[in-house]
Design an enzyme around this catalytic site. Structure first.
Site, PDB file in Angstrom:
ATOM      1  N   GLY A  25       3.782   7.405  -1.953  1.00 35.57           N
ATOM      2  CA  GLY A  25       4.988   6.674  -2.191  1.00 35.57           C
ATOM      3  C   GLY A  25       7.024   7.298  -1.323  1.00 35.57           C
ATOM      4  N   CYS A  41      -0.835   4.299  11.208  1.00 29.57           N
ATOM      5  CA  CYS A  41       0.069   5.565  11.954  1.00 29.57           C
ATOM      6  C   CYS A  41      -1.359   5.728  12.548  1.00 29.57           C
ATOM      7  CB  CYS A  41      -1.168   6.515  10.520  1.00 29.57           C
ATOM      8  SG  CYS A  41      -2.001   6.856   9.673  1.00 29.57           S
ATOM      9  N   CYS A  78       1.037  -1.401   0.076  1.00 29.64           N
ATOM     10  CA  CYS A  78      -0.236  -0.471   0.154  1.00 29.64           C
ATOM     11  C   CYS A  78       0.974   1.355  -0.073  1.00 29.64           C
ATOM     12  CB  CYS A  78      -0.426  -0.382   1.331  1.00 29.64           C
ATOM     13  SG  CYS A  78      -1.947  -1.730   1.663  1.00 29.64           S
ATOM     14  N   ALA A  79       1.125   1.465  -1.332  1.00 27.70           N
ATOM     15  CA  ALA A  79       3.020   2.801  -1.036  1.00 27.70           C
ATOM     16  C   ALA A  79       2.257   4.153  -1.343  1.00 27.70           C
ATOM     17  CB  ALA A  79       3.119   1.912  -2.123  1.00 27.70           C
ATOM     18  N   LYS A 117       7.164   6.322   1.842  1.00 26.50           N
ATOM     19  CA  LYS A 117       8.098   4.975   1.820  1.00 26.50           C
ATOM     20  C   LYS A 117       8.762   4.382   1.052  1.00 26.50           C
ATOM     21  CE  LYS A 117       5.331   4.429   6.354  1.00 26.50           C
ATOM     22  NZ  LYS A 117       4.443   5.877   5.737  1.00 26.50           N
ATOM     23  N   ASP A 140      -0.603   0.044  -5.233  1.00 30.99           N
ATOM     24  CA  ASP A 140      -1.635   0.801  -3.952  1.00 30.99           C
ATOM     25  C   ASP A 140      -3.097   0.756  -4.389  1.00 30.99           C
ATOM     26  OD1 ASP A 140      -1.996   3.199  -1.786  1.00 30.99           O
ATOM     27  OD2 ASP A 140      -3.654   3.272  -2.750  1.00 30.99           O
ATOM     28  N   ASP A 167      -5.602  -4.562  -5.689  1.00 31.54           N
ATOM     29  CA  ASP A 167      -6.013  -4.915  -4.659  1.00 31.54           C
ATOM     30  C   ASP A 167      -4.805  -5.773  -4.125  1.00 31.54           C
ATOM     31  OD1 ASP A 167      -7.335  -5.130  -2.538  1.00 31.54           O
ATOM     32  OD2 ASP A 167      -9.655  -6.096  -2.935  1.00 31.54           O
ATOM     33  N   ASP A 187       2.516  -0.852   4.771  1.00 35.87           N
ATOM     34  CA  ASP A 187       1.969   0.379   5.559  1.00 35.87           C
ATOM     35  C   ASP A 187       0.668   0.203   5.343  1.00 35.87           C
ATOM     36  OD1 ASP A 187       2.067   2.427   7.228  1.00 35.87           O
ATOM     37  OD2 ASP A 187       2.504   3.609   5.341  1.00 35.87           O
TER      38      ASP A 187
HETATM   39  C1  LIG Z   1      -0.899   4.829   4.548  1.00 35.66           C
HETATM   40  S1  LIG Z   1      -1.059   4.874   3.234  1.00 35.66           S
HETATM   41  C2  LIG Z   1       0.086   4.231   2.428  1.00 35.66           C
HETATM   42  C3  LIG Z   1       0.577   5.016   2.797  1.00 35.66           C
HETATM   43  C4  LIG Z   1       2.370   4.870   2.341  1.00 35.66           C
HETATM   44  N1  LIG Z   1       2.936   3.667   2.520  1.00 35.66           N
HETATM   45  C5  LIG Z   1       3.662   5.869   2.313  1.00 35.66           C
HETATM   46  O1  LIG Z   1       4.112   5.984   2.803  1.00 35.66           O
HETATM   47  O2  LIG Z   1       3.583   7.486   1.008  1.00 35.66           O
HETATM   48  C6  LIG Z   1      -2.996   3.826   2.914  1.00 35.66           C
HETATM   49  C7  LIG Z   1      -2.535   3.305   1.645  1.00 35.66           C
HETATM   50  O3  LIG Z   1      -3.041   1.972   1.157  1.00 35.66           O
HETATM   51  C8  LIG Z   1      -3.822   1.980  -0.281  1.00 35.66           C
HETATM   52  N2  LIG Z   1      -4.832   1.563   0.054  1.00 35.66           N
HETATM   53  C9  LIG Z   1      -5.935   0.655   0.760  1.00 35.66           C
HETATM   54  N3  LIG Z   1      -6.532   0.167   0.459  1.00 35.66           N
HETATM   55  C10 LIG Z   1      -6.061  -1.002   0.204  1.00 35.66           C
HETATM   56  C11 LIG Z   1      -6.209  -2.050  -0.944  1.00 35.66           C
HETATM   57  N4  LIG Z   1      -6.873  -2.531  -0.525  1.00 35.66           N
HETATM   58  N5  LIG Z   1      -4.934  -2.612  -1.217  1.00 35.66           N
HETATM   59  C12 LIG Z   1      -3.905  -1.838  -1.720  1.00 35.66           C
HETATM   60  N6  LIG Z   1      -3.394  -0.808  -1.650  1.00 35.66           N
HETATM   61  C13 LIG Z   1      -5.288   0.096  -0.083  1.00 35.66           C
HETATM   62  C14 LIG Z   1      -5.118   3.550   0.031  1.00 35.66           C
HETATM   63  O4  LIG Z   1      -5.046   4.479  -1.172  1.00 35.66           O
HETATM   64  C15 LIG Z   1      -3.360   4.063   0.719  1.00 35.66           C
HETATM   65  O5  LIG Z   1      -2.479   4.953  -0.123  1.00 35.66           O
END
Ligand SMILES: C[S@@+](CC[C@H](N)C(=O)[O-])C[C@H]1O[C@@H](n2cnc3c(N)ncnc32)[C@H](O)[C@@H]1O
Length: 801
Positions: free
Chosen positions: A437, A558, A433-434, A439, A457, A484, A501
């Site tokens: 970006g 977080c 879940c990037a 991290k 993502d 997903d 994350d």
């Molecule tokens: C906490 S943020 C990630 C922040 C990121 N790791 C960073 O450091 O910038 C959570 C992310 O998970 C994504 N997300 C939510 N559900 C998801 C899924 N089922 N599969 C993949 N990504 C998902 C969201 O779009 C969101 O961008």
């Protein structure tokens, strides 16, 4: 015999006898003798002074007694408590009491303190009274008079030495007389005191006892003081008085403190009347004070629950939280720590940046930014890349260094999960879940642009930010995917490391997004941890246990809620062959091993929690897992555990009545709903033939185009004017779109339907035994909907509608 006194006959000249002897002197009375006596100037002065001294002494003794009684009356609260606050009334009463045994001359000074004001603390005339005096603050002519006295004394001593023998004798006589007088004065004073005491005895016997003790002490002191210089005695008494005053003040303070700390539980009326946030804040502190030592401070008629309820309500009111969310926080922190957390969550964390080690070094970057007037420092010893920015005259997202990709704007705590992951060069790493970006780019930098980083993502829009950042930062080892996360293991596996994350409630970053305080409900929390569990199981499945560099996974959020952290990890520990390992972070709070009725794995201590109030970082959770086997443990029922998770989730899933379409939490739910709608319509057409609608019947008015007329004929019975894919007799017919938008809608509907069919096809359980996974619709039609999961689903959707 003897000589005759010749009073009348004037002397005619000195005879022999007369020359030899002076005339005899008879002391008929003291006054007469003194009047007749020829005194020197200094002797006269001293005599006068002694007279004054005696008089003063007398007055002071009386005044002392009256003041002492009045003071005691005040100290022992003989006043009406209401009068304590009426200064003028109290003063009058104080004066009345003081004047009982006071000579008029003192009382005529007016104000009690006024009478005391001019007294000299070092004046020997007043020395005896010092201990008994009330505190008098004012200008006191101390040294001048004392010095004058000393000088006079010295002068007189010198003169005395040079005086004739006769004068010495007179002086001795005078001293004796003084002694007698002093005795008589004391005697009178004692009588006076006795009378006074008798009068007061019945009223306050105890006070008199104390007063007697004080007098005894004073007498003893006076005896002792005789050996001292007057100034020494005065100093000693002054010190003693100060000590006594200090003691009284301390007692008063202690009493006031006791009264203040005793918190009285407010009545319902009082609570309803609270309109001032200041009062609420004071009450919060008071209740926390009571809870800190409950048995000592409680109101016996109130339970702990009542206090906690009151505290929760006040905290919600003061900090604008909803009741549910505040309850969650109260389960995590002690009252005192909770207050610290809430206060810290109201403040912004320091702005931090991460040096992009692919392009520059931290020292060089810091130098360039300082040259631009940016005030910064290294973030701490724990990071080699972080910088904390105190102030900047230019926007940090628009400096030439930023545009050149020398740094990334990133919260301090977001460095922690990547540090725990500890990526190595030439590895195959997945960031599940990037977006946006932060991290991922950190991982790429630590990999030194080697190996292969899969950046995924589910949100396509958010991935745009990843793309932009990666170009700017010069990352070349990344593959960006939009899948997903739950399905990622179906696409790719065998990663050396995975970072998850996870999406969360954001309870650790309230200062960034205060809406969390009032909007999050139990449904949100539940939805988050269900998604997190599924993502975590998939992330573990993506990991290779046979990786030469370890097979590590870092899970972070977080959020500070245990439901989204320890609970999720505990869930995975039971369902996959993974173990907790140290994060490698040398600070942070240990993870919880118990939370309410829940007991987590004892190794949960290896996980780390970070709080705004303890680390001045966003609230964060970091756990590191190592996969030791690729096999999936079987549950008691013998079924793979992920199916249990899904079932559990379906059971648990509750959705809010109103879903915000912009909320990514619900993105997949919305898609699913949309797909279900399509599917429902489709099913309706398949199984409920439009018997109630005659062919050609116009239920809705079609647009005035040929194409739309054609469409109108195919419009389903639901009367939905929206373009739908139509099926006739189980055979799907391609709709004839009238407009471009309608074409797009139709295509979208077909795409979603296919997607749903695929999803259903992957989950064989939904279709029952013997049903095909590839053509669910047909099989459902053939097998009948009564037994199939689809009917259940359709029913649910209908209910939802
Ligand atoms: C906490 S943020 C990630 C922040 C990121 N790791 C960073 O450091 O910038 C959570 C992310 O998970 C994504 N997300 C939510 N559900 C998801 C899924 N089922 N599969 C993949 N990504 C998902 C969201 O779009 C969101 O961008």
């Amino acid at each position: 015999m003897g000589r005759k006194v010749n009073l009348e006959r004037p002397k005619k000249g000195p005879g022999r006898k007369a020359r030899k002897q002076a005339e005899p002197v008879f002391q008929f009375s003291k006054e007469e003798s003194e009047e007749n006596k020829k005194l020197s100037r200094h002797q006269k002065q001293r005599l006068k002074k002694r007279e004054i001294t005696k008089q003063k002494l007398k007055e002071e003794q009386k005044k002392k007694k009256s003041v002492q009684k009045a003071t005691k009356a005040v100290v022992n609260n003989t006043f009406d408590p209401a009068e304590i606050f009426n200064v003028e009334k109290s003063r009058q009463k104080y004066q009345q009491l003081g004047q009982k045994g006071k000579p008029q001359s003192v009382a005529s000074n007016g104000h009690q303190n006024g009478g005391e004001k001019g007294r000299n603390l070092f004046d020997s005339d007043n020395e005896m009274d010092e201990d008994e005096r009330p505190v008098v603050k004012g200008k006191v002519p101390v040294k001048k008079s004392q010095m004058k006295k000393f000088l006079q004394q010295a002068e007189s001593d010198e003169e005395s030495d040079s005086d004739e023998e006769e004068e010495d004798v007179d002086s001795d006589v005078e001293e004796e007389e003084d002694g007698e007088d002093a005795e008589s004065v004391d005697g009178e004073e004692d009588d006076y005191e006795d009378e006074e005491e008798l009068g007061e005895e019945e009223e306050d016997g105890e006070e008199d006892d104390e007063s007697d003790e004080d007098e005894d002490e004073d007498d003893e002191e006076m005896e002792e003081d005789d050996d001292m210089l007057p100034i020494e005695a005065a100093n000693k008494k002054l010190k003693k008085r100060m000590a006594r005053e200090q003691k009284e003040a301390d007692e008063e303070m202690a009493e006031a403190a006791v009264n203040r700390e005793r918190f009285v539980f407010p009545t319902d009326e009082e609570l309803a009347q609270t309109t001032n946030l200041q009062d609420v804040h004071i009450r919060i502190k008071d209740v926390i004070g009571v809870l800190s030592d409950f048995s000592a401070n409680r109101d016996p008629e109130r339970s702990r629950c009542e206090y906690i309820d009151l505290l929760r309500k006040d905290l919600c009111l003061y900090y604008s939280y909803n009741d549910y969310f505040m309850g969650l926080l109260m389960d995590i922190f002690s009252p005192n720590e909770l207050l610290e957390f809430l206060e810290a969550s109201e403040l912004q964390r320091p702005v931090t940046i991460r040096t992009n080690s692919l392009k520059t070094r931290r020292r060089d970057l810091a130098q360039s930014l300082i040259n631009r007037g940016i005030n910064l420092d290294p973030i701490g010893k724990w990071s080699k890349e972080g910088l904390v920015v105190y102030s900047s005259q230019v926007p940090l997202g628009a400096t030439p260094e930023y545009l050149a990709g020398h740094y990334m704007l990133q919260g301090g705590s977001s460095l922690l999960p990547v540090m725990a992951l500890a990526p190595e060069e030439n590895e195959r790493i997945l960031d599940m879940c990037a977006a946006p970006g932060g991290k991922s780019s950190h991982i790429a930098a630590l990999m030194k642009n080697t190996g292969c980083l899969f950046v995924n993502d589910a949100n396509k829009e958010r991935l745009q930010a990843v793309l932009g950042n990666f170009h700017r930062l010069g990352i070349q080892n990344a593959i960006i995917t939009c899948v997903d996360g739950i399905k990622y293991a179906d696409i790719m596996k065998g990663f050396d490391r995975v970072l998850l994350d996870a999406p969360c409630t954001g309870s650790g970053v309230i200062s960034k997004d205060p809406s969390v305080k009032a909007t999050k409900t139990d449904i949100d929390v539940q939805r988050c941890y269900n998604l997190q569990r599924r993502l975590l199981l998939t992330a573990i499945d993506c990991l290779s246990s046979s990786s030469s560099t370890g097979g590590y996974l870092v899970y972070s959020t977080c959020s500070i809620l245990p439901q989204e952290n320890e609970w999720v990890i505990d869930f995975a520990l039971k369902r996959r062959n993974v173990r907790l390992v140290p994060t490698g972070l040398d600070f942070g709070v240990e993870g919880m091993t118990r939370y309410g009725a829940h007991r987590f794995h004892p190794m949960m201590k290896l996980t780390r929690r970070f709080y705004p109030h303890t680390h001045n970082l966003d609230g964060f959770f970091v756990a590191k897992l190592q996969k030791f086997s690729d096999a999936i443990p079987k549950s008691v029922s013998g079924e793979p555990v992920e199916d249990e998770v899904q079932d559990e989730q379906e059971e648990e899933m509750k959705l809010p009545k109103k879903i915000d379409k912009r909320d990514w939490y619900y993105k997949d739910i919305l898609e699913e709903r949309k797909a279900q709608r399509e599917d429902t319509n489709h099913v309706v057409k398949v199984f409920q033939k439009p018997t109630n609608v005659k062919k050609g019947t116009k239920k809705s008015k079609p647009p005035q185009t040929d194409a739309s007329s054609a469409k109108a004929e195919d419009t389903p019975v639901s009367g939905d004017s929206k373009q739908q894919p139509s099926v006739n007799g189980g055979k799907q017919q391609r709709p004839v779109p009238a407009k471009k938008t309608e074409v797009r809608e139709a295509e979208e509907a077909i795409r979603l339907k296919k997607k749903l069919q695929q999803a259903q096809g992957q989950n064989g359980k939904k279709f029952g035994p013997g049903q095909s996974k590839t053509n669910g619709t047909k099989k459902v039609a053939a097998g009948g909907v009564q037994k199939g999961g689809l009917k259940k689903k359709v029913g649910k959707v209908r209910k939802g509608k």
